[in-house]
Design a protein around this motif. Structure first.
Motif, PDB file in Angstrom:
ATOM      1  N   MET A  79       0.936  -1.041  -0.201  1.00 42.03           N
ATOM      2  CA  MET A  79       0.133   0.040   0.169  1.00 42.03           C
ATOM      3  C   MET A  79       0.927   1.356   0.209  1.00 42.03           C
ATOM      4  N   LEU A  80       2.043   1.216   0.515  1.00 40.63           N
ATOM      5  CA  LEU A  80       3.058   2.459   0.645  1.00 40.63           C
ATOM      6  C   LEU A  80       4.109   2.189  -0.553  1.00 40.63           C
ATOM      7  N   GLY A  81       3.668   1.363  -1.289  1.00 40.28           N
ATOM      8  CA  GLY A  81       4.793   1.327  -2.419  1.00 40.28           C
ATOM      9  C   GLY A  81       6.073   0.664  -2.108  1.00 40.28           C
ATOM     10  N   LYS A  82       6.096  -0.306  -1.164  1.00 39.13           N
ATOM     11  CA  LYS A  82       7.647  -0.701  -0.535  1.00 39.13           C
ATOM     12  C   LYS A  82       7.196  -2.158  -0.858  1.00 39.13           C
ATOM     13  N   LYS A  83       8.672  -2.739  -0.824  1.00 36.14           N
ATOM     14  CA  LYS A  83       8.525  -4.124  -0.994  1.00 36.14           C
ATOM     15  C   LYS A  83       8.836  -4.760   0.421  1.00 36.14           C
ATOM     16  N   ASN A  86      13.783  -8.538   4.502  1.00 36.03           N
ATOM     17  CA  ASN A  86      14.103  -8.975   5.830  1.00 36.03           C
ATOM     18  C   ASN A  86      14.929  -7.929   6.490  1.00 36.03           C
ATOM     19  N   LYS A  87      15.865  -7.344   6.017  1.00 34.08           N
ATOM     20  CA  LYS A  87      16.710  -6.696   6.463  1.00 34.08           C
ATOM     21  C   LYS A  87      16.511  -5.175   6.558  1.00 34.08           C
ATOM     22  N   HIS A  88      15.849  -4.736   5.619  1.00 32.95           N
ATOM     23  CA  HIS A  88      15.668  -3.215   5.395  1.00 32.95           C
ATOM     24  C   HIS A  88      14.132  -2.727   5.144  1.00 32.95           C
ATOM     25  N   LEU A  89      13.993  -1.920   6.056  1.00 37.51           N
ATOM     26  CA  LEU A  89      12.589  -1.257   5.957  1.00 37.51           C
ATOM     27  C   LEU A  89      12.646   0.134   5.860  1.00 37.51           C
ATOM     28  N   ASP A  90      12.373   0.432   4.535  1.00 39.71           N
ATOM     29  CA  ASP A  90      12.461   2.118   4.015  1.00 39.71           C
ATOM     30  C   ASP A  90      10.866   2.779   3.816  1.00 39.71           C
ATOM     31  N   LEU A  91      10.768   3.254   4.819  1.00 38.83           N
ATOM     32  CA  LEU A  91       9.314   4.056   4.767  1.00 38.83           C
ATOM     33  C   LEU A  91       9.550   5.640   4.611  1.00 38.83           C
ATOM     34  N   ASN A  92      10.645   6.074   4.157  1.00 35.75           N
ATOM     35  CA  ASN A  92      11.018   7.392   4.270  1.00 35.75           C
ATOM     36  C   ASN A  92       9.897   8.172   3.197  1.00 35.75           C
ATOM     37  N   SER A  93       9.495   9.185   3.854  1.00 34.06           N
ATOM     38  CA  SER A  93       8.440  10.143   2.930  1.00 34.06           C
ATOM     39  C   SER A  93       7.202   9.302   2.613  1.00 34.06           C
ATOM     40  N   CYS A  94       6.669   8.526   3.287  1.00 33.71           N
ATOM     41  CA  CYS A  94       5.471   7.919   3.241  1.00 33.71           C
ATOM     42  C   CYS A  94       4.379   8.415   3.556  1.00 33.71           C
ATOM     43  N   THR A  97       0.342   7.737   8.652  1.00 36.07           N
ATOM     44  CA  THR A  97      -0.678   8.238   9.739  1.00 36.07           C
ATOM     45  C   THR A  97      -0.109   7.636  10.965  1.00 36.07           C
ATOM     46  N   THR A  98      -0.715   8.011  12.063  1.00 34.19           N
ATOM     47  CA  THR A  98      -0.689   7.459  13.510  1.00 34.19           C
ATOM     48  C   THR A  98      -1.425   5.902  13.288  1.00 34.19           C
ATOM     49  N   ALA A  99      -2.143   5.686  12.514  1.00 35.09           N
ATOM     50  CA  ALA A  99      -2.770   4.268  12.503  1.00 35.09           C
ATOM     51  C   ALA A  99      -1.676   3.447  11.708  1.00 35.09           C
ATOM     52  N   ASP A 100      -0.910   4.191  10.711  1.00 33.61           N
ATOM     53  CA  ASP A 100       0.069   3.465  10.003  1.00 33.61           C
ATOM     54  C   ASP A 100       1.396   2.999  10.672  1.00 33.61           C
ATOM     55  N   VAL A 101       1.654   3.919  11.569  1.00 35.05           N
ATOM     56  CA  VAL A 101       2.446   3.828  12.619  1.00 35.05           C
ATOM     57  C   VAL A 101       2.269   2.495  13.689  1.00 35.05           C
ATOM     58  N   ARG A 102       1.033   2.495  14.153  1.00 34.85           N
ATOM     59  CA  ARG A 102       0.521   1.321  14.934  1.00 34.85           C
ATOM     60  C   ARG A 102       0.852   0.171  14.012  1.00 34.85           C
ATOM     61  N   LYS A 103       0.353  -0.027  12.876  1.00 30.26           N
ATOM     62  CA  LYS A 103       0.558  -1.234  12.086  1.00 30.26           C
ATOM     63  C   LYS A 103       2.003  -1.528  11.842  1.00 30.26           C
ATOM     64  N   MET A 104       3.126  -0.473  11.610  1.00 37.70           N
ATOM     65  CA  MET A 104       4.425  -0.716  11.455  1.00 37.70           C
ATOM     66  C   MET A 104       4.987  -1.317  12.706  1.00 37.70           C
ATOM     67  N   VAL A 105       4.406  -0.750  14.032  1.00 33.05           N
ATOM     68  CA  VAL A 105       5.006  -1.403  15.216  1.00 33.05           C
ATOM     69  C   VAL A 105       4.653  -2.813  15.458  1.00 33.05           C
ATOM     70  N   LEU A 114      16.260  -7.451  10.991  1.00 36.19           N
ATOM     71  CA  LEU A 114      16.242  -6.081  10.586  1.00 36.19           C
ATOM     72  C   LEU A 114      17.598  -5.239  10.858  1.00 36.19           C
ATOM     73  N   GLU A 115      18.208  -4.684   9.926  1.00 31.71           N
ATOM     74  CA  GLU A 115      19.155  -4.000  10.040  1.00 31.71           C
ATOM     75  C   GLU A 115      19.465  -2.650   9.778  1.00 31.71           C
ATOM     76  N   GLU A 116      18.136  -2.176   8.972  1.00 31.98           N
ATOM     77  CA  GLU A 116      18.059  -0.940   8.760  1.00 31.98           C
ATOM     78  C   GLU A 116      16.724  -0.328   8.514  1.00 31.98           C
ATOM     79  N   LEU A 117      16.411   0.882   9.399  1.00 33.35           N
ATOM     80  CA  LEU A 117      14.924   1.302   9.678  1.00 33.35           C
ATOM     81  C   LEU A 117      15.060   2.759   9.207  1.00 33.35           C
ATOM     82  N   ASP A 118      14.210   3.204   8.222  1.00 33.94           N
ATOM     83  CA  ASP A 118      14.213   4.620   7.985  1.00 33.94           C
ATOM     84  C   ASP A 118      12.855   4.943   7.811  1.00 33.94           C
ATOM     85  N   ILE A 119      12.421   5.759   8.688  1.00 32.09           N
ATOM     86  CA  ILE A 119      10.984   6.288   8.871  1.00 32.09           C
ATOM     87  C   ILE A 119      11.228   7.904   8.735  1.00 32.09           C
TER      88      ILE A 119
END
Length: 441
Positions: A79-83, A86-94, A97-105, A114-119
């Motif tokens: 939905m956020l256009g991401k793939k 396992n090791k990289h989660l890039d949600l930069n400039s996505c 919303t608060t609900a999205d943050v809860r889903k991410m948690v 996970l080695e890289e987290l970009d929010i």
């Protein structure tokens, strides 16, 4: 025989569910263990069959629940256009919303590797960071954490500081463009201990105070792996510069130092100069947009020569004086590895840089030369043109807003036509005449 067929059938179904988990999240170790436990031998009989059936039902239910959760997480990322990774989660400039943050948690426990987290650049991360940091105990392998421009609150930065004990492998931290970092830097970084693996620390425009600078100076000796330090656009950090410079003397690994627009003064140059002798591995030095710096290089630029590996020097908009330029004339040509030089927006260059520009011929590795808006005069322009013949690696050459170029472009083009590397030539607002344009054609 009937029991064996049932057991083999159950094995097949379990393996199918395990395969689904492996496909998305690489849970092979956990899955092999579960499979191994399932195959534990025991005396045959109806009791064992009932136990196997019960355990298998639970396993299948658990695997199906895991599969359903992973599918939802996959849908969330799509939905956020991401793939899924396992090791990289890039949600930069996505636009989270608060609900999205809860889903991410809720998603984080399914990324144990996970080695890289970009929010970065998600405003609604601010105020919700504690819920994220609480999950960092399951992301202990995290190496890169980027939280730039997330509108972090004081509570957020406090929670972040507490979480660093849970991610000892951290190598890169970016908290840029979060004003609440300023005044709270000790709360955030106090958990960093001697032996920290931090290599990159970016704190651009964080409203850092002189007290933050003093704390940072005490912290730097503990960061023996640090390679990149960016404190740009923190205009009040100058009061702690003495402490920072002393701390830098302990960081021989530093390769990039950025102090762009930090309110540095003439005195600041002297303070930093003392640290340069200890920064033998420095590749990039950015002191640009410090307008009070002018006059600081008159007597203290000699130690720049110690930066033998320097590849990038940015001094644009530093109000360099005639004496600064004379001093730099003795130093810059000795930086034989220099690849990028920016002296733009220093108006005194116009009448006093003839010797400096002429000696650029001793920098054969130079790839980018920016001399925009330097009020060049005929003599300085001619010296620059003659030196350009000896710059075979030059790829970017910018002379914009130097009016003397107009009517004299033929002289420059005659030398540049021999260049095989030049990709960019900028001549904005140079008072070019018709003849110049014809030569360009």
């Amino acid at each position: 025989r009937s029991q064996r067929r049932k057991k083999n059938s159950l094995d097949g179904e379990t393996k199918s569910q395990i395969s689904f988990a492996n496909k998305f999240f690489g849970c092979s170790k956990l899955s092999r263990k579960e499979n191994s436990d399932f195959k534990t031998t025991a005396p045959p009989g109806n009791g064992f069959q009932r136990t196997v059936t019960s355990d298998t039902d639970k396993t299948l239910s658990s695997e199906m629940e895991l599969g359903s959760r992973m599918e939802k997480n996959d849908q969330f990322l799509q939905m956020l256009g991401k793939k899924t990774a396992n090791k990289h989660l890039d949600l930069n400039s996505c636009g989270l919303t608060t609900a999205d943050v809860r889903k991410m948690v809720a998603l984080l426990p399914f990324f144990p590797d996970l080695e890289e987290l970009d929010i970065s650049w998600n405003d609604f991360v601010g105020g919700n960071l504690p819920s994220i940091t609480q999950q960092m105990q399951v992301t202990s392998k995290l190496k890169v954490l980027r939280l730039a421009s997330c509108r972090l609150t004081t509570e957020d930065v406090r929670a972040l500081g507490e979480a660093f004990e849970m991610i000892p492998e951290l190598e890169e931290l970016n908290l840029s463009w979060n004003s609440k970092v300023g005044g709270n830097l000790p709360l955030i970084l106090q958990k960093f201990q001697k032996g920290s693996k931090i290599q990159v620390l970016e704190l651009v425009d964080c409203a850092l105070t002189s007290e933050d600078g003093a704390f940072l100076g005490q912290l730097l000796p503990k960061l023996q792996s640090l390679e990149v330090l960016d404190l740009s656009i923190n205009r009040n950090i100058g009061g702690g510069l003495n402490n920072i410079a002393q701390g830098l003397q302990s960081i021989s690994t530093l390769k990039i130092l950025k102090l762009h627009s930090c309110g540095l003064s003439q005195k600041s140059v002297k303070i930093l100069d003392a640290a340069f002798r200890y920064l033998g591995e420095l590749r990039k030095l950015d002191l640009s947009c410090n307008k009070e710096l002018g006059g600081g290089f008159e007597d203290t630029s000699a130690l720049l020569v110690m930066l033998k590996h320097l590849e990038v020097l940015d001094l644009h908009q530093c109000s360099l004086t005639v004496d600064d330029i004379a001093s730099l004339t003795q130093v810059i040509p000795l930086l034989s590895n220099l690849q990028e030089l920016d002296l733009s927006f220093n108006k005194k260059m116009g009448s006093s840089s003839e010797n400096l520009l002429s000696r650029l011929r001793f920098l054969p590795a130079l790839k980018s030369l920016l001399i925009n808006n330097c009020a060049l005069e005929s003599e300085t322009f001619t010296a620059l043109v003659e030196a350009s013949i000896h710059l075979p690696a030059l790829e970017i050459f910018s002379l914009s807003w130097n009016k003397c170029v107009g009517g004299n472009l033929k002289l420059l083009l005659e030398t540049l036509k021999l260049s095989t590397s030049l990709h960019v030539l900028r001549l904005s607002s140079c008072s070019l005449v018709t003849e110049d344009v014809e030569f360009l054609g």
